[in-house]
Design a protein around this motif. Structure first.
Motif, mmCIF file in Angstrom:
data_model
loop_
_atom_site.group_PDB
_atom_site.id
_atom_site.type_symbol
_atom_site.label_atom_id
_atom_site.label_comp_id
_atom_site.label_asym_id
_atom_site.label_seq_id
_atom_site.Cartn_x
_atom_site.Cartn_y
_atom_site.Cartn_z
ATOM 1 N N SER A 3 -5.463 5.619 4.312
ATOM 2 C CA SER A 3 -4.998 7.003 4.455
ATOM 3 C C SER A 3 -3.479 7.104 4.275
ATOM 4 O O SER A 3 -2.949 8.149 3.919
ATOM 5 N N PHE A 4 -2.750 5.972 4.498
ATOM 6 C CA PHE A 4 -1.301 5.940 4.247
ATOM 7 C C PHE A 4 -1.008 6.327 2.787
ATOM 8 O O PHE A 4 -0.122 7.128 2.493
ATOM 9 N N TYR A 5 -1.820 5.774 1.879
ATOM 10 C CA TYR A 5 -1.611 6.090 0.459
ATOM 11 C C TYR A 5 -2.276 7.421 0.074
ATOM 12 O O TYR A 5 -1.793 8.126 -0.816
ATOM 13 N N GLU A 6 -3.360 7.727 0.769
ATOM 14 C CA GLU A 6 -4.063 9.003 0.478
ATOM 15 C C GLU A 6 -3.111 10.177 0.723
ATOM 16 O O GLU A 6 -3.026 11.118 -0.066
ATOM 17 N N LYS A 7 -2.352 10.039 1.842
ATOM 18 C CA LYS A 7 -1.393 11.097 2.199
ATOM 19 C C LYS A 7 -0.286 11.243 1.154
ATOM 20 O O LYS A 7 0.376 12.267 1.064
ATOM 21 N N GLN A 8 -0.080 10.163 0.388
ATOM 22 C CA GLN A 8 0.951 10.238 -0.671
ATOM 23 C C GLN A 8 0.391 10.881 -1.932
ATOM 24 O O GLN A 8 1.058 10.947 -2.964
ATOM 25 N N GLY A 9 -0.902 11.295 -1.876
ATOM 26 C CA GLY A 9 -1.504 12.008 -2.998
ATOM 27 C C GLY A 9 -2.133 11.104 -4.049
ATOM 28 O O GLY A 9 -2.470 11.562 -5.149
ATOM 29 N N LEU A 10 -2.312 9.829 -3.724
ATOM 30 C CA LEU A 10 -2.904 8.923 -4.722
ATOM 31 C C LEU A 10 -4.421 9.098 -4.767
ATOM 32 O O LEU A 10 -5.057 9.454 -3.764
ATOM 33 N N ILE A 11 -5.012 8.824 -5.935
ATOM 34 C CA ILE A 11 -6.478 8.912 -6.046
ATOM 35 C C ILE A 11 -7.096 7.577 -5.610
ATOM 36 O O ILE A 11 -6.407 6.558 -5.526
ATOM 37 N N LYS A 12 -8.433 7.618 -5.359
ATOM 38 C CA LYS A 12 -9.128 6.473 -4.763
ATOM 39 C C LYS A 12 -8.848 5.147 -5.498
ATOM 40 O O LYS A 12 -8.528 4.131 -4.873
ATOM 41 N N LYS A 13 -8.959 5.211 -6.839
ATOM 42 C CA LYS A 13 -8.778 3.998 -7.632
ATOM 43 C C LYS A 13 -7.376 3.390 -7.417
ATOM 44 O O LYS A 13 -7.213 2.176 -7.234
ATOM 45 N N GLU A 14 -6.378 4.273 -7.394
ATOM 46 C CA GLU A 14 -4.997 3.797 -7.211
ATOM 47 C C GLU A 14 -4.791 3.234 -5.802
ATOM 48 O O GLU A 14 -4.107 2.227 -5.612
ATOM 49 N N ILE A 15 -5.422 3.924 -4.832
ATOM 50 C CA ILE A 15 -5.246 3.488 -3.438
ATOM 51 C C ILE A 15 -5.816 2.075 -3.265
ATOM 52 O O ILE A 15 -5.163 1.184 -2.699
ATOM 53 N N ILE A 16 -7.029 1.883 -3.805
ATOM 54 C CA ILE A 16 -7.676 0.568 -3.657
ATOM 55 C C ILE A 16 -6.817 -0.525 -4.305
ATOM 56 O O ILE A 16 -6.622 -1.602 -3.740
ATOM 57 N N LYS A 17 -6.285 -0.204 -5.449
ATOM 58 C CA LYS A 17 -5.434 -1.172 -6.145
ATOM 59 C C LYS A 17 -4.196 -1.528 -5.299
ATOM 60 O O LYS A 17 -3.837 -2.701 -5.127
ATOM 61 N N LYS A 18 -3.577 -0.503 -4.717
ATOM 62 C CA LYS A 18 -2.349 -0.725 -3.929
ATOM 63 C C LYS A 18 -2.647 -1.485 -2.642
ATOM 64 O O LYS A 18 -1.923 -2.412 -2.263
ATOM 65 N N VAL A 19 -3.741 -1.089 -1.962
ATOM 66 C CA VAL A 19 -4.107 -1.757 -0.703
ATOM 67 C C VAL A 19 -4.384 -3.237 -0.974
ATOM 68 O O VAL A 19 -3.933 -4.123 -0.235
ATOM 69 N N ALA A 20 -5.117 -3.497 -2.060
ATOM 70 C CA ALA A 20 -5.449 -4.887 -2.405
ATOM 71 C C ALA A 20 -4.172 -5.679 -2.687
ATOM 72 O O ALA A 20 -4.020 -6.825 -2.238
ATOM 73 N N LYS A 21 -3.237 -5.045 -3.373
ATOM 74 C CA LYS A 21 -1.980 -5.736 -3.717
ATOM 75 C C LYS A 21 -1.166 -6.032 -2.448
ATOM 76 O O LYS A 21 -0.696 -7.160 -2.250
ATOM 77 N N ASP A 22 -1.047 -5.029 -1.570
ATOM 78 C CA ASP A 22 -0.293 -5.227 -0.320
ATOM 79 C C ASP A 22 -0.869 -6.371 0.499
ATOM 80 O O ASP A 22 -0.159 -7.120 1.148
ATOM 81 N N ARG A 23 -2.224 -6.455 0.487
ATOM 82 C CA ARG A 23 -2.876 -7.463 1.347
ATOM 83 C C ARG A 23 -3.149 -8.774 0.610
ATOM 84 O O ARG A 23 -3.753 -9.683 1.163
#
Ligand code: SAM
Length: 274
Positions: free
Chosen positions: A240-260
């Motif tokens: 939801s941290f990235y969702e609040k930034q207006g990112l779409i699901k695909k982008e969020i998953i990519k970013k979360v995976a990269k962070d972790r």
């Protein structure tokens, strides 16, 4: 024809850490300007080189520069060396280089050991971006300013320190670096080479009465904060941290995976099952 000014890096401990090119240049030049002629003489003896040496230490650097420039103009090739490592890096070199450039003389760097880079590559901290602070100023006001700068530094900060000043410097850093990772590198390339890692309190506890040559590497601020911030979140919160930034699901998953630092399919599967 004018002579060339060579800046020759010498070992920072282990005498084998000198390049073939550096040895050849030291053999070929007409004159070697050394920070401490006694120290350089030991190196030259070890290498079997006999050469005219003149002193070029911090206290006579400005005065020596004119003499060296004249020699270069007379066609003599000159090597600048410091006691250890790369000239010009917390060592004499900068002034003569500036002057030589002004006089359109050729300046040639001969690379080799530099304590800051040698320690940095084994520190385990961010090597992509770093800030070299050298020795911290002794003047109280300037020191305070520099410490504040380090407190806000987002890149790996590199500090040179003398063993008898280490305790004070670590105490000064205590309030500004919080939980950031610190690496103390000691006696690099020598028999007692050592890396001490931890937060500032660990380093203070483990560094009492340390002797020898020392460098401190301090993790950059933002990186550590971001990592801590993200690591302390649940996957849902992270999403939801990235969702609040207006990112779409695909982008969020990519970013979360990269962070972790995990495969994005793993994150994808987690949210499908939910
Ligand atoms: N010009 C040198 C270079 O290229 O790294 C630095 C010279 S500066 C006067 C000396 C400081 O460099 C020491 O106080 C220490 O902080 C660091 N240093 C030099 N040799 C080192 C070594 N073998 N291990 C750890 N630190 C070293």
């Amino acid at each position: 024809m004018c002579g060339k000014l060579y800046l020759v890096a010498t070992p920072i401990g282990n005498l084998e850490d000198i390049t073939l090119r550096a040895i050849n240049i030291l053999k070929e030049v007409d004159l070697i300007a050394a920070e401490d002629t006694r120290t350089t003489l030991k190196l030259l003896n070890h290498l079997g080189i006999k050469k005219q040496l003149i002193s070029n230490h911090r206290h006579n650097e400005e005065e020596r520069e004119n003499f060296l420039i004249e020699k270069l103009k007379d066609g003599q090739n000159i090597a600048i060396v410091s006691d250890a490592g790369t000239p010009g890096i917390s060592d004499p070199g900068e002034i003569i280089v500036k002057k030589a450039i002004k006089e359109n003389l050729e300046v040639i760097p001969i690379p080799g050991a530099c304590a800051a880079i040698t320690g940095l590559i084994a520190s385990g901290l961010n090597t992509k971006e770093f800030s070299f602070y050298g020795f911290l100023p002794l003047n109280k006001k300037l020191r305070k300013e520099k410490l504040e700068e380090i407190g806000n530094e987002i890149k790996t900060a590199i500090i040179y320190e003398a063993p008898h000043k280490l305790k004070d410097t670590l105490e000064d850093l205590k309030d500004i670096v919080e939980e950031r990772q610190i690496v103390l590198a000691r006696e690099l390339t020598k028999i007692h080479e050592e890396f001490i890692r931890g937060n500032i309190v660990d380093i203070i506890n483990k560094s009492e009465n340390l002797k020898g040559e020392i460098i401190l590497f301090i993790e950059g601020k933002e990186k550590q904060n971001k990592e801590n911030f993200l690591n302390n979140m649940s996957l849902e919160e992270h999403y939801s941290f990235y969702e609040k930034q207006g990112l779409i699901k695909k982008e969020i998953i990519k970013k979360v995976a990269k962070d972790r630092n995990v495969n994005k399919n793993e994150i994808y599967q987690y949210f499908i099952k939910k």
